[in-house]
Design an enzyme around this catalytic site. Structure first.
Site, PDB file in Angstrom:
ATOM      1  CG  HIS A  35      -1.811  -1.247   1.028  1.00  0.00           C
ATOM      2  ND1 HIS A  35      -1.224  -2.478   1.651  1.00  0.00           N
ATOM      3  CD2 HIS A  35      -3.048  -1.296   1.072  1.00  0.00           C
ATOM      4  CE1 HIS A  35      -2.611  -3.327   1.538  1.00  0.00           C
ATOM      5  NE2 HIS A  35      -3.478  -2.549   1.257  1.00  0.00           N
ATOM      6  CG  HIS A 268      -6.068   2.245  -0.297  1.00  0.00           C
ATOM      7  ND1 HIS A 268      -5.821   2.713   0.868  1.00  0.00           N
ATOM      8  CD2 HIS A 268      -6.183   0.918  -0.139  1.00  0.00           C
ATOM      9  CE1 HIS A 268      -6.081   1.811   1.664  1.00  0.00           C
ATOM     10  NE2 HIS A 268      -6.267   0.844   1.183  1.00  0.00           N
ATOM     11  CD  GLU A 413     -22.443  -6.720  23.536  1.00  0.00           C
ATOM     12  OE1 GLU A 413     -23.521  -7.008  24.108  1.00  0.00           O
ATOM     13  OE2 GLU A 413     -22.349  -5.758  22.427  1.00  0.00           O
ATOM     14  CG  HIS A 474     -31.361 -12.773  24.006  1.00  0.00           C
ATOM     15  ND1 HIS A 474     -31.831 -12.269  22.864  1.00  0.00           N
ATOM     16  CD2 HIS A 474     -30.956 -12.131  24.955  1.00  0.00           C
ATOM     17  CE1 HIS A 474     -31.673 -10.906  23.470  1.00  0.00           C
ATOM     18  NE2 HIS A 474     -31.138 -10.883  24.520  1.00  0.00           N
TER      19      HIS A 474
END
Length: 662
Positions: A35, A268, A413, A474
């Site tokens: 890159h 890039h 989380e 869940h």
């Protein structure tokens, strides 16, 4: 002739910057992969940081009190390696020529433990940014622990170089939000703002005002309008170091500076043409010779670094000697990195004749074992009250109390997982908790834990369809197989309090890398036949056959209790069966063949009971009909209703196993 060293004012910083650029694009050209855009655009940022701010010792690259630097934009590895080489790290030109080649110390993205000066494995965008928040939290906690009695030994900054892609990833927002709340002023993020991503201009997908966003998050923000202005970058970093908040420095850069593809997405992620490289070097006033390095520029950069840092390590040793003996011993133990500790004396209050939820068993065990170590540090993603991993009398980690050991991660989380990695990289045995189905939110961070072999403990509760009424969102089904398939990750699913204690004991005494402990929400009896120490083997017999072995039932977690009940019923029908509890499948598979044969003799029919995906078991069971598993999403209903619907009630299990063994 004696060499006369230049003064700082005589040093041509642009020449050093351009030498860093040239080495970086030469590496990419040699590898035919890489890159170049960030190498050409962000080199002034790297120069300014290493020449004038980053505190480190070349001869002691792992010195604990060094500043940390995280290349969150990990695709910029060529820029990092060329800077490290110029700065004097033990990375020579031959290493640069091996960029991206097999088993080199200059891999395609930075890898922790492989290259001196690399403080973290990066590549997946956002991970480095979020993990750096954990490093800054670790520094704040250590500072509150050891900078007492007028001793100021803990003091390091955590720097990050990130790009637009890092800030698009949601995990960076999660982590930045918590960092602002906690006022982590030793965290400094340098944002390579070039407005170009792989597919094109960032305006295609990213138009927000980043500065205003970070202001709203409670950060100090600074803008540098010209990415070539080294003085402005230097001034911004100096201001950041005296802020009372974390700082984001937005540096407006030009991706692929000097290239014919400058300021386009084409520069890039693919190598430059040979012609373009020649033209770039001509613009920079450098010889068009691959890997040609000016000794003057290297000496100049290393002189700048040495002038700032040459006494740091010796000064630290003097400070260390001045510590009181108790603090000195405690800090030495932390720095030495010995996170394994033998657990001999701990108190566990068993509940006589009653059933106990494994999350409650985990709470009692974690608190008991925490008394044996100062280095357990963690929290929960807004689930302390449900996952039960709060450390009593340990205090809450906050902007007003960095000494606290309970971290309120909030409903974040993914950031929690990354932050745990940051804590572990500094040296803590870090742990965090959430519901097992939500482990998917932090799976990228778990993978990074495993890649770096970090001592992170993931505590997951509500482990199967037996969660009941909360429904399939869940109820974990595929998560066990996913974690078991992750290399270098230990996965424990204990059956009762004894196996919970045994799992933690193995993790803290024997496991140096990451581990997950998967726990039921429901209450289960504590079995007389389970054994704390046998957990280390991965599997063992909890009910032996009486005379003649007709078959073996293998189970994990809550399902061990089902297996025992079913086997008792089948015994009255003439089936003499063995029950094997397997709290850690991976550990059992790694045991010696002799032990595996003893537990699971060849030629004996074996049936697995597990309320989870069947995909973990193909190394032990070769016929799917002998795996009584949960290979579809669950439903909302009571545990009893779900067991009947999906065949985990005792009557259904008895009938299925009897038919299989006939």
């Amino acid at each position: 002739m004696r060499t006369i060293k230049k003064s700082e004012s005589e040093i041509d910083a642009i020449k050093i910057v351009n030498q860093i650029r040239a080495l970086g694009i030469d590496m990419i050209d040699e590898a035919k992969s890489g890159h170049p855009g960030i190498v050409l655009g962000a080199a002034p940022i790297m120069y300014t940081l290493y020449a004038h701010h980053l505190r480190f010792d070349i001869e002691h690259p792992d010195w604990f009190m060094r500043d940390r630097f995280i290349m969150s934009a990990g695709h910029g590895s060529a820029l990092l390696y060329s800077t490290l080489h110029m700065a004097g790290y033990h990375i020579d030109v031959e290493d640069l020529k091996q960029f991206r080649k097999l088993d080199s110390m200059t891999p395609g993205h930075p890898e922790y433990g492989k290259t001196p000066g690399v403080d973290m494995t990066t590549g997946p965008l956002g991970q480095g940014f979020a993990t750096a928040v954990g490093m800054a939290m670790a520094e704040a906690h250590l500072r509150s622990t050891f900078n007492i009695r007028r001793k100021e030994i803990i003091d390091f900054n955590t720097y990050v170089l990130c790009g637009d892609g890092d800030l698009m990833e949601g995990v960076s927002y999660e982590a930045a939000s918590l960092a602002g709340t906690l006022k982590l002023n030793k965290l400094i993020v340098l944002y390579d703002s070039n407005r170009i991503s792989l597919d094109g201009d960032t305006s295609l997908a990213f138009t927000e005002n980043v500065i205003e966003r970070f202001n709203a998050l409670g950060w100090n923000t600074i803008q540098v309008l010209d990415g070539e202005d080294i003085d402005a970058i230097d001034k911004a970093i100096r201001a950041a170091k005296v802020s009372d908040r974390p700082t984001l420095i937005e540096v407006k850069t030009t991706i692929g500076k000097f290239s014919s593809l400058e300021n386009t997405n084409q520069v890039h992620g693919k190598p430059l043409t040979r012609e373009d490289i020649s033209n770039i070097k001509a613009k920079m006033g450098l010889r068009d010779i691959p890997f040609a390095v000016s000794s003057d520029t290297i000496e100049d950069l290393q002189m700048l670094i040495s002038n700032r840092n040459k006494t740091l390590y010796k000064d630290y040793l003097k400070q260390f000697d001045l510590l009181d003996d108790d603090l000195k011993e405690k800090l030495k133990s932390f720095i030495d990195g010995n996170r394994e500790f033998e657990i001999k004396n701990f108190t566990y209050q068993y509940i006589d004749g009653e059933r106990e939820a494994l999350r409650d068993s985990s709470y009692k065990t974690l608190n008991a074992f925490a008394q044996n170590s100062d280095f357990l540090f963690g929290g929960s993603a807004d689930l302390f009250s449900t996952c039960k991993n709060y450390l009593d009398q340990a205090g809450d980690f906050s902007s007003s109390n960095y000494a606290g050991k309970n971290i309120y991660f909030g409903v974040r989380e993914h950031a929690m997982g990354c932050i745990l990695n940051g804590l572990a990289l500094v040296g803590y045995r870090a742990y965090g908790s959430t519901f097992f189905s939500f482990s998917d939110y932090l799976k990228p961070a778990i993978r990074m834990s495993a890649l770096m072999n970090l001592g992170v403990i993931y505590i997951f509760t509500h482990d199967s369809i037996s969660v009941g009424e909360d429904g399939p969102t869940h109820q974990a089904v595929e998560q066990l197989a996913s974690l078991r398939a992750t290399p270098n990750l230990e996965v424990f699913r204990p059956a009762d309090a004894n196996e919970v204690i045994g799992s933690y004991k193995v993790i803290l005494e024997k496991v140096t890398g990451p581990a997950a402990i998967v726990l039921s929400r429901n209450k289960v009896p504590i079995l007389n036949s389970t054994n704390i120490n046998e957990v280390a083997k991965g599997a063992y017999v909890v009910r032996r056959e009486v005379l003649n072995l007709n078959g073996i039932i293998i189970a994990t977690g809550e399902e061990v209790h089902l297996a025992l009940e079913v086997v008792d019923r089948l015994y009255s029908k003439g089936f003499d069966l063995r029950v094997v509890s397997m709290p850690n499948l991976g550990r059992f598979l790694a045991m010696e063949e002799e032990y595996r044969e003893e537990i699971l003799p060849v030629g004996i029919r074996k049936v697995v009971i597990e309320r989870a995906s069947s995909h973990s078991w193909n190394k032990l069971i070769f016929n799917d009909k002998y795996i009584l598993s949960q290979d579809k999403f669950g439903s909302s209903g009571s545990k009893e209703e779900l067991d009947q619907k999906y065949g985990f009630d005792i009557d259904s299990l008895e009938e299925k196993i009897e038919n299989l063994l006939k």
